[in-house]
Enzyme design. Structure first.
Site, PDB file in Angstrom:
ATOM      1  N   CYS A 134       5.968  -4.122 -16.919  1.00  0.00           N
ATOM      2  CA  CYS A 134       5.889  -4.967 -18.113  1.00  0.00           C
ATOM      3  C   CYS A 134       6.942  -6.063 -17.971  1.00  0.00           C
ATOM      4  O   CYS A 134       8.133  -5.782 -17.831  1.00  0.00           O
ATOM      5  CB  CYS A 134       6.153  -4.140 -19.371  1.00  0.00           C
ATOM      6  SG  CYS A 134       6.214  -5.164 -20.853  1.00  0.00           S
ATOM      7  N   HIS A 139       8.602  -5.403  -1.101  1.00  0.00           N
ATOM      8  CA  HIS A 139       7.668  -6.330  -1.764  1.00  0.00           C
ATOM      9  C   HIS A 139       6.871  -5.654  -2.884  1.00  0.00           C
ATOM     10  O   HIS A 139       5.870  -6.198  -3.344  1.00  0.00           O
ATOM     11  CB  HIS A 139       6.718  -6.963  -0.730  1.00  0.00           C
ATOM     12  CG  HIS A 139       7.397  -7.911   0.207  1.00  0.00           C
ATOM     13  ND1 HIS A 139       6.794  -8.483   1.298  1.00  0.00           N
ATOM     14  CD2 HIS A 139       8.668  -8.416   0.207  1.00  0.00           C
ATOM     15  CE1 HIS A 139       7.652  -9.275   1.940  1.00  0.00           C
ATOM     16  NE2 HIS A 139       8.789  -9.248   1.298  1.00  0.00           N
ATOM     17  N   ASP A 141       0.853  -1.200   0.000  1.00  0.00           N
ATOM     18  CA  ASP A 141       0.000   0.000   0.000  1.00  0.00           C
ATOM     19  C   ASP A 141       0.886   1.246   0.000  1.00  0.00           C
ATOM     20  O   ASP A 141       2.101   1.169   0.166  1.00  0.00           O
ATOM     21  CB  ASP A 141      -0.960  -0.026   1.208  1.00  0.00           C
ATOM     22  CG  ASP A 141      -0.258   0.090   2.560  1.00  0.00           C
ATOM     23  OD1 ASP A 141       0.509   1.053   2.754  1.00  0.00           O
ATOM     24  OD2 ASP A 141      -0.486  -0.786   3.430  1.00  0.00           O
ATOM     25  N   SER A 147       4.520 -10.390  11.364  1.00  0.00           N
ATOM     26  CA  SER A 147       4.511 -11.653  12.105  1.00  0.00           C
ATOM     27  C   SER A 147       5.861 -12.361  12.075  1.00  0.00           C
ATOM     28  O   SER A 147       6.078 -13.331  12.795  1.00  0.00           O
ATOM     29  CB  SER A 147       3.435 -12.585  11.533  1.00  0.00           C
ATOM     30  OG  SER A 147       3.749 -12.903  10.194  1.00  0.00           O
ATOM     31  N   GLY A 187       4.397  -4.395  13.306  1.00  0.00           N
ATOM     32  CA  GLY A 187       3.247  -4.961  12.598  1.00  0.00           C
ATOM     33  C   GLY A 187       3.568  -6.071  11.627  1.00  0.00           C
ATOM     34  O   GLY A 187       2.920  -6.197  10.593  1.00  0.00           O
TER      35      GLY A 187
HETATM   36  N1  APR Z   1      -1.286  -3.235  15.368  1.00  0.00           N
HETATM   37  C1  APR Z   1      -0.071  -3.868  15.388  1.00  0.00           C
HETATM   38  N2  APR Z   1       0.119  -5.107  14.923  1.00  0.00           N
HETATM   39  C2  APR Z   1      -0.951  -5.741  14.401  1.00  0.00           C
HETATM   40  C3  APR Z   1      -2.236  -5.147  14.346  1.00  0.00           C
HETATM   41  C4  APR Z   1      -2.374  -3.846  14.860  1.00  0.00           C
HETATM   42  N3  APR Z   1      -3.537  -3.188  14.851  1.00  0.00           N
HETATM   43  N4  APR Z   1      -3.098  -6.037  13.792  1.00  0.00           N
HETATM   44  C5  APR Z   1      -2.381  -7.128  13.508  1.00  0.00           C
HETATM   45  N5  APR Z   1      -1.096  -6.966  13.876  1.00  0.00           N
HETATM   46  C6  APR Z   1       0.023  -7.901  13.754  1.00  0.00           C
HETATM   47  C7  APR Z   1      -0.369  -9.352  13.834  1.00  0.00           C
HETATM   48  O1  APR Z   1      -0.392  -9.769  15.201  1.00  0.00           O
HETATM   49  C8  APR Z   1       0.735 -10.029  13.035  1.00  0.00           C
HETATM   50  O2  APR Z   1       1.814 -10.409  13.880  1.00  0.00           O
HETATM   51  O3  APR Z   1       0.577  -7.730  12.472  1.00  0.00           O
HETATM   52  C9  APR Z   1       1.195  -8.944  12.058  1.00  0.00           C
HETATM   53  C10 APR Z   1       0.790  -9.189  10.619  1.00  0.00           C
HETATM   54  O4  APR Z   1       1.441 -10.342  10.156  1.00  0.00           O
HETATM   55  P1  APR Z   1       1.182 -10.904   8.689  1.00  0.00           P
HETATM   56  O5  APR Z   1      -0.280 -10.962   8.416  1.00  0.00           O
HETATM   57  O6  APR Z   1       1.955 -12.162   8.549  1.00  0.00           O
HETATM   58  O7  APR Z   1       1.769  -9.749   7.748  1.00  0.00           O
HETATM   59  P2  APR Z   1       3.284  -9.488   7.337  1.00  0.00           P
HETATM   60  O8  APR Z   1       4.210  -9.883   8.431  1.00  0.00           O
HETATM   61  O9  APR Z   1       3.351  -8.100   6.821  1.00  0.00           O
HETATM   62  O10 APR Z   1       3.477 -10.490   6.137  1.00  0.00           O
HETATM   63  C11 APR Z   1       4.699 -10.504   5.433  1.00  0.00           C
HETATM   64  O11 APR Z   1       3.745 -11.973   3.855  1.00  0.00           O
HETATM   65  O12 APR Z   1       2.209 -12.790   2.334  1.00  0.00           O
HETATM   66  C12 APR Z   1       3.180 -11.929   2.558  1.00  0.00           C
HETATM   67  O13 APR Z   1       3.865 -10.445   0.978  1.00  0.00           O
HETATM   68  C13 APR Z   1       3.048 -10.526   2.109  1.00  0.00           C
HETATM   69  O14 APR Z   1       4.375  -8.640   2.816  1.00  0.00           O
HETATM   70  C14 APR Z   1       3.612  -9.739   3.265  1.00  0.00           C
HETATM   71  C15 APR Z   1       4.457 -10.769   3.990  1.00  0.00           C
END
Ligand code: APR
Length: 236
Positions: A117, A109, A94, A178, A176
């Site tokens: 392209c 990412h 985003d 995982s 934010g």
């Molecule tokens: N505030 C802080 N943390 C939050 C909130 C919030 N309001 N809501 C959720 N989270 C945390 C969750 O607890 C989780 O640990 O954000 C984390 C999101 O983890 P993922 O969904 O795994 O996202 P991300 O780590 O960005 O994923 C990495 O995976 O599929 C791919 O390309 C995609 O860039 C992405 C990558």
């Protein structure tokens, strides 16, 4: 001059802006399979399906209700007010960090609001739907336009810049995310091995929890502005 800071963000920072995370119970990967929409093989097999997945997400991002939140704004403030370097590395596709005012930003990412392209490599802004039949505005060939995002199995962008910053930073903040997807999940170990103070700001402990010297758990809109205030107060 204060020591450089590297910030890594993931989907959790945009959650309170109204965008879905990936691995939470209501996350994107609970509704679609990675291997159907986010790999080069998926695009080769069924490009329409992959384009539609990203078209829906692009329309969602452009919904006027989706706006940067207090956590995005706090990081823009950190960049503006910290007397040393601040590099923001995001896994998010985003544009909420830009809209909040962050300038020194790397989208490892990729970016949802750009198309590339596959034939000639041209990258340009894309705010509408992409279709398989569309022609590239640069080389004129049809069929090669794809979202400018990094799929599983592809190399993230700007890693040289990121590793160079990780080697020289005094503080590493992970927000934010995982900690499931490499190489980003490995940045904390890299920063720590180079002597940085490592901090996790996340709703819950991440996969890399044991590698952080310090952690705050809670919603990003609360804990990120508070942590940025704390960092900026160390200057006074
Ligand atoms: N505030 C802080 N943390 C939050 C909130 C919030 N309001 N809501 C959720 N989270 C945390 C969750 O607890 C989780 O640990 O954000 C984390 C999101 O983890 P993922 O969904 O795994 O996202 P991300 O780590 O960005 O994923 C990495 O995976 O599929 C791919 O390309 C995609 O860039 C992405 C990558």
């Amino acid at each position: 001059m204060s020591a450089p800071i590297v910030v890594l963000t993931g989907a959790g920072i945009s959650k309170e802006s109204g965008l879905h995370t990936f691995r939470d119970a209501d996350g994107i990967w609970a509704t679609v399979r990675i291997e159907d929409v986010a790999t080069p093989e998926a695009f080769a097999r069924n490009p329409e399906r992959v384009q539609e997945f990203y078209n829906v997400r692009r329309r969602g991002l452009l919904n006027p209700n989706i706006q940067p939140n207090a956590a995005h704004r706090a990081l823009a403030r950190l960049e503006a007010e910290w007397p040393g370097e601040v590099l923001l590395v995001t896994q998010n596709i985003d544009d909420l960090h830009e809209r909040a005012g962050s300038r020194k930003l790397r989208h490892i990412h990729g970016e949802l609001l750009k198309a590339r392209c596959a034939g000639c490599g041209d990258v340009r802004e894309c705010r509408g739907d992409l279709a398989v039949s569309m022609t590239c505005g640069s080389c004129g060939k049809a069929g090669g336009l794809r979202p400018h995002v990094v799929w599983f199995g592809e190399m993230p962008f700007d890693l040289d810049t990121v590793y160079e910053a990780l080697a020289g930073c005094g503080t590493f903040l992970s927000i934010g995310t995982s900690g499931n997807v490499y190489p980003a999940a490995g940045f904390v170990a890299e920063a720590r091995a180079n002597g940085a103070h490592t901090v996790e700001l996340n709703l819950e402990p991440s996969e890399g929890r044991s590698l952080f010297h310090e952690a705050e758990h809670g919603p990003a809109t609360e804990i990120v502005p508070a942590y940025v205030d704390k960092l900026l107060k160390t200057l006074r």
